[in-house]
Write a protein that holds these residues in place. Structure first.
Motif: not given
Length: 159
Positions: A88-98
């Motif tokens: 979930l954290a990794r997904g949040a980081v990727f999503f935010l960066f995108g």
């Protein structure tokens, strides 16, 4: 190595070690014909990757890669929790960066040449920015620990 480079970049931005003078590589690309569209498409791909990673964490789809039958019930519970939080954290980081990449592409103006680095500075300066970064950092630490357990209990993919 890639994660170390990303961590170093994030730490530099968080500590205001980066400079704001000059233009970023992203800004240079966006000045070219079709550059904003290209950067926006890359941002969309990164954001979608973030959604997929978060979905894997939420649904515990990551467990398919693990030999859960070899784990004790306590180990299984800990590994599952670490995997969920980490994905979930990794997904949040990727999503935010995108989203930041897309934002940079949409709001770009050549006379105010700024890129992703400026957008990240805005996140850091937000009222809840430091708290959010701390939560995400703890989640990424959980993902790192999960990755160690995945290495131990990895299920080889069928050929």
């Amino acid at each position: 190595i890639i994660y170390a480079a990303l961590a170093w970049t994030a730490a530099s931005i968080a500590m205001n070690a980066g400079t704001t003078s000059g233009t970023s590589a992203t800004a240079d690309i966006m000045k070219e014909d079709g550059g904003r569209l290209l950067i926006g498409a890359v941002g969309l791909a990164i954001a979608i990757t973030g959604i997929v990673l978060a979905w894997r964490g939420w649904t515990t789809k990551f467990e398919e890669k693990l030999k859960t039958e070899e784990m004790s019930s306590t180990t299984y519970s800990v590994v599952r929790a670490l995997g969920r939080v980490g994905y979930l954290a990794r997904g949040a980081v990727f999503f935010l960066f995108g989203v930041l990449v897309i934002y940079a592409a949409v709001t770009f103006t050549p006379k105010n040449a700024s890129g992703i680095d400026e957008a990240l500075q805005e996140v850091v300066q937000a009222p809840a920015g430091p708290a959010l970064l701390t939560i995400v950092a703890l989640g990424l630490i959980a993902f790192g620990i999960y990755s160690c357990t995945e290495a131990r209990y990895h299920r080889p993919e069928p050929e």
